[in-house]
Design a protein around this motif. Structure first.
Motif, PDB file in Angstrom:
ATOM      1  N   GLY A  76     -23.238  -2.623   7.671  1.00 44.96           N
ATOM      2  CA  GLY A  76     -24.283  -2.942   6.709  1.00 44.96           C
ATOM      3  C   GLY A  76     -25.165  -1.776   6.318  1.00 44.96           C
ATOM      4  O   GLY A  76     -26.150  -1.950   5.601  1.00 44.96           O
ATOM      5  N   LYS A  77     -24.792  -0.558   6.760  1.00 48.95           N
ATOM      6  CA  LYS A  77     -25.612   0.615   6.494  1.00 48.95           C
ATOM      7  C   LYS A  77     -24.908   1.553   5.512  1.00 48.95           C
ATOM      8  O   LYS A  77     -23.687   1.608   5.461  1.00 48.95           O
ATOM      9  CB  LYS A  77     -25.906   1.356   7.803  1.00 48.95           C
ATOM     10  N   PRO A  78     -25.693   2.315   4.735  1.00 51.02           N
ATOM     11  CA  PRO A  78     -25.102   3.314   3.834  1.00 51.02           C
ATOM     12  C   PRO A  78     -24.709   4.567   4.601  1.00 51.02           C
ATOM     13  O   PRO A  78     -24.963   4.685   5.798  1.00 51.02           O
ATOM     14  CB  PRO A  78     -26.240   3.608   2.858  1.00 51.02           C
ATOM     15  N   GLY A  79     -24.078   5.510   3.901  1.00 55.35           N
ATOM     16  CA  GLY A  79     -23.777   6.789   4.518  1.00 55.35           C
ATOM     17  C   GLY A  79     -22.364   7.278   4.312  1.00 55.35           C
ATOM     18  O   GLY A  79     -22.084   8.460   4.519  1.00 55.35           O
ATOM     19  N   ARG A  80     -21.469   6.382   3.910  1.00 49.42           N
ATOM     20  CA  ARG A  80     -20.090   6.804   3.661  1.00 49.42           C
ATOM     21  C   ARG A  80     -19.844   6.890   2.167  1.00 49.42           C
ATOM     22  O   ARG A  80     -19.759   5.870   1.479  1.00 49.42           O
ATOM     23  CB  ARG A  80     -19.100   5.830   4.305  1.00 49.42           C
ATOM     24  N   ASN A  81     -19.720   8.075   1.677  1.00 48.72           N
ATOM     25  CA  ASN A  81     -19.548   8.271   0.237  1.00 48.72           C
ATOM     26  C   ASN A  81     -18.142   7.953  -0.245  1.00 48.72           C
ATOM     27  O   ASN A  81     -17.885   7.956  -1.445  1.00 48.72           O
ATOM     28  CB  ASN A  81     -19.901   9.716  -0.128  1.00 48.72           C
ATOM     29  N   ASP A  82     -17.219   7.675   0.683  1.00 49.56           N
ATOM     30  CA  ASP A  82     -15.822   7.453   0.302  1.00 49.56           C
ATOM     31  C   ASP A  82     -15.503   6.001   0.004  1.00 49.56           C
ATOM     32  O   ASP A  82     -14.390   5.710  -0.434  1.00 49.56           O
ATOM     33  CB  ASP A  82     -14.892   7.947   1.420  1.00 49.56           C
ATOM     34  N   ILE A  83     -16.432   5.092   0.237  1.00 49.77           N
ATOM     35  CA  ILE A  83     -16.081   3.683   0.028  1.00 49.77           C
ATOM     36  C   ILE A  83     -16.684   3.176  -1.292  1.00 49.77           C
ATOM     37  O   ILE A  83     -17.881   3.055  -1.447  1.00 49.77           O
ATOM     38  CB  ILE A  83     -16.470   2.793   1.226  1.00 49.77           C
ATOM     39  N   LYS A  84     -15.782   2.928  -2.219  1.00 47.58           N
ATOM     40  CA  LYS A  84     -16.124   2.513  -3.573  1.00 47.58           C
ATOM     41  C   LYS A  84     -15.365   1.224  -3.911  1.00 47.58           C
ATOM     42  O   LYS A  84     -14.477   0.790  -3.175  1.00 47.58           O
ATOM     43  CB  LYS A  84     -15.716   3.605  -4.568  1.00 47.58           C
ATOM     44  N   ILE A  85     -15.710   0.618  -5.029  1.00 45.48           N
ATOM     45  CA  ILE A  85     -14.963  -0.531  -5.529  1.00 45.48           C
ATOM     46  C   ILE A  85     -13.653  -0.032  -6.124  1.00 45.48           C
ATOM     47  O   ILE A  85     -13.658   0.766  -7.067  1.00 45.48           O
ATOM     48  CB  ILE A  85     -15.775  -1.302  -6.579  1.00 45.48           C
ATOM     49  N   PRO A  86     -12.497  -0.468  -5.600  1.00 45.17           N
ATOM     50  CA  PRO A  86     -11.211   0.024  -6.111  1.00 45.17           C
ATOM     51  C   PRO A  86     -10.810  -0.651  -7.419  1.00 45.17           C
ATOM     52  O   PRO A  86     -11.314  -1.720  -7.777  1.00 45.17           O
ATOM     53  CB  PRO A  86     -10.219  -0.357  -4.992  1.00 45.17           C
ATOM     54  N   THR A  87      -9.871  -0.032  -8.091  1.00 45.22           N
ATOM     55  CA  THR A  87      -9.232  -0.671  -9.238  1.00 45.22           C
ATOM     56  C   THR A  87      -8.032  -1.478  -8.762  1.00 45.22           C
ATOM     57  O   THR A  87      -7.513  -1.269  -7.656  1.00 45.22           O
ATOM     58  CB  THR A  87      -8.743   0.373 -10.242  1.00 45.22           C
ATOM     59  N   LEU A  88      -7.576  -2.377  -9.600  1.00 42.73           N
ATOM     60  CA  LEU A  88      -6.358  -3.131  -9.300  1.00 42.73           C
ATOM     61  C   LEU A  88      -5.189  -2.176  -9.086  1.00 42.73           C
ATOM     62  O   LEU A  88      -4.385  -2.363  -8.166  1.00 42.73           O
ATOM     63  CB  LEU A  88      -6.052  -4.100 -10.449  1.00 42.73           C
ATOM     64  N   GLU A  89      -5.104  -1.158  -9.917  1.00 37.91           N
ATOM     65  CA  GLU A  89      -4.003  -0.198  -9.807  1.00 37.91           C
ATOM     66  C   GLU A  89      -4.005   0.513  -8.456  1.00 37.91           C
ATOM     67  O   GLU A  89      -2.952   0.702  -7.842  1.00 37.91           O
ATOM     68  CB  GLU A  89      -4.080   0.841 -10.939  1.00 37.91           C
ATOM     69  N   GLU A  90      -5.169   0.915  -7.983  1.00 41.00           N
ATOM     70  CA  GLU A  90      -5.261   1.609  -6.696  1.00 41.00           C
ATOM     71  C   GLU A  90      -4.774   0.719  -5.559  1.00 41.00           C
ATOM     72  O   GLU A  90      -4.027   1.164  -4.680  1.00 41.00           O
ATOM     73  CB  GLU A  90      -6.691   2.074  -6.449  1.00 41.00           C
ATOM     74  N   TYR A  91      -5.205  -0.524  -5.583  1.00 45.03           N
ATOM     75  CA  TYR A  91      -4.773  -1.482  -4.554  1.00 45.03           C
ATOM     76  C   TYR A  91      -3.261  -1.654  -4.549  1.00 45.03           C
ATOM     77  O   TYR A  91      -2.607  -1.567  -3.498  1.00 45.03           O
ATOM     78  CB  TYR A  91      -5.484  -2.818  -4.789  1.00 45.03           C
ATOM     79  N   ILE A  92      -2.692  -1.873  -5.722  1.00 46.68           N
ATOM     80  CA  ILE A  92      -1.246  -2.078  -5.807  1.00 46.68           C
ATOM     81  C   ILE A  92      -0.490  -0.839  -5.335  1.00 46.68           C
ATOM     82  O   ILE A  92       0.511  -0.938  -4.600  1.00 46.68           O
ATOM     83  CB  ILE A  92      -0.827  -2.458  -7.242  1.00 46.68           C
ATOM     84  N   LEU A  93      -0.950   0.329  -5.722  1.00 51.67           N
ATOM     85  CA  LEU A  93      -0.252   1.559  -5.339  1.00 51.67           C
ATOM     86  C   LEU A  93      -0.311   1.810  -3.834  1.00 51.67           C
ATOM     87  O   LEU A  93       0.632   2.351  -3.250  1.00 51.67           O
ATOM     88  CB  LEU A  93      -0.810   2.748  -6.111  1.00 51.67           C
ATOM     89  N   ILE A  94      -1.412   1.416  -3.177  1.00 54.88           N
ATOM     90  CA  ILE A  94      -1.471   1.552  -1.722  1.00 54.88           C
ATOM     91  C   ILE A  94      -0.492   0.580  -1.073  1.00 54.88           C
ATOM     92  O   ILE A  94       0.234   0.940  -0.138  1.00 54.88           O
ATOM     93  CB  ILE A  94      -2.907   1.338  -1.205  1.00 54.88           C
ATOM     94  N   CYS A  95      -0.450  -0.656  -1.553  1.00 55.47           N
ATOM     95  CA  CYS A  95       0.534  -1.614  -1.043  1.00 55.47           C
ATOM     96  C   CYS A  95       1.950  -1.078  -1.223  1.00 55.47           C
ATOM     97  O   CYS A  95       2.794  -1.184  -0.324  1.00 55.47           O
ATOM     98  CB  CYS A  95       0.391  -2.960  -1.754  1.00 55.47           C
TER      99      CYS A  95
END
Length: 239
Positions: free
Chosen positions: A90-109
């Protein structure tokens, strides 16, 4: 931190919103964490933005995951993408976590060869369902996607475009007319795990319906469900 192993037998495990027991839900970090483990599939949720982009987030607003409130469907993609999400604590501090796109999700799968278990959130138009299909097909991964939704009409539109698609109707309760509806629209089931027992599992199997359930996080519950012979278990932490 790690996942919890249990006697899963032949059941296929699905990582709920990615490996959300370890990483921030519905982020690329959570998807990669699930991809590098033994999960059969990676579940996520898709919304549409105000400017017609498809993004991965569960809630209708960003409040819970980002600490600031934007309504997803009333906000443009660039604004949503600029948000840095709160970590699992519940705390901030990680700059790498963003809302993904549908394309990004599918490509990781696709990279990790996992089934994409994609929840169609809220009510989409028929045109929007067609756009989602086209995006996934363009990435050459449509056959590895299992669509799920609480909104029956979303799945009806899906089947009108692609009768061959794999789809599960989401529900929290077993009702008298449920199996009839599933058979009518050639759907499988994704039901709250508390609704599964010897009788309900038998009824689904008798009708030829594959069974997924949400969201089971206790090993003893997972073992009970596996012994019932269901097909999938969706979990935040069980593997």
């Amino acid at each position: 931190m790690n996942t919890i192993k249990f006697a899963s037998g032949n059941v296929k495990m699905v990582a709920h919103r990615g490996c959300s027991g370890l990483e921030k839900e519905n982020t690329n970090s959570a998807f990669v964490a699930a991809g590098s483990r033994s999960y059969f599939g990676i579940e996520s949720d898709v919304h549409i933005t105000a400017d017609g982009k498809y993004v991965i987030i569960h809630d209708d607003t960003t409040t819970r995951v980002a600490g600031v409130e934007y309504k997803v469907e009333e906000t443009d993609f660039d604004t949503l993408r600029s948000l840095t999400l709160l970590d699992v604590n519940g705390k901030p501090g990680r700059n790498d976590i963003k809302i993904p796109t549908l394309e990004e999700y599918i490509l990781i799968c696709k990279k990790y060869e996992k089934a994409a278990v994609l929840e169609l959130k809220n009510a989409f138009t028929k045109e929007q369902i067609g756009e989602i299909i086209d995006i996934i097909a363009s990435l050459e991964y449509f056959e590895k996607v299992i669509f799920i939704s609480f909104n029956l009409q979303n799945l009806i539109y899906l089947k009108e475009f692609r009768p061959d698609s794999t789809a599960q109707f989401l529900t929290g309760k077993f009702t008298d007319d449920l199996i009839e509806t599933l058979v009518k629209y050639s759907l499988d089931i994704d039901i709250h795990y508390s609704q599964l027992n010897v009788d309900t599992v038998y009824a689904f199997k008798k009708a030829g319906i594959k069974i997924n359930c949400w969201t089971c996080d206790k090993p003893e519950d997972g073992e009970y469900l596996a012994n019932l012979g269901i097909d999938y278990i969706t979990s935040n932490i069980l593997e």
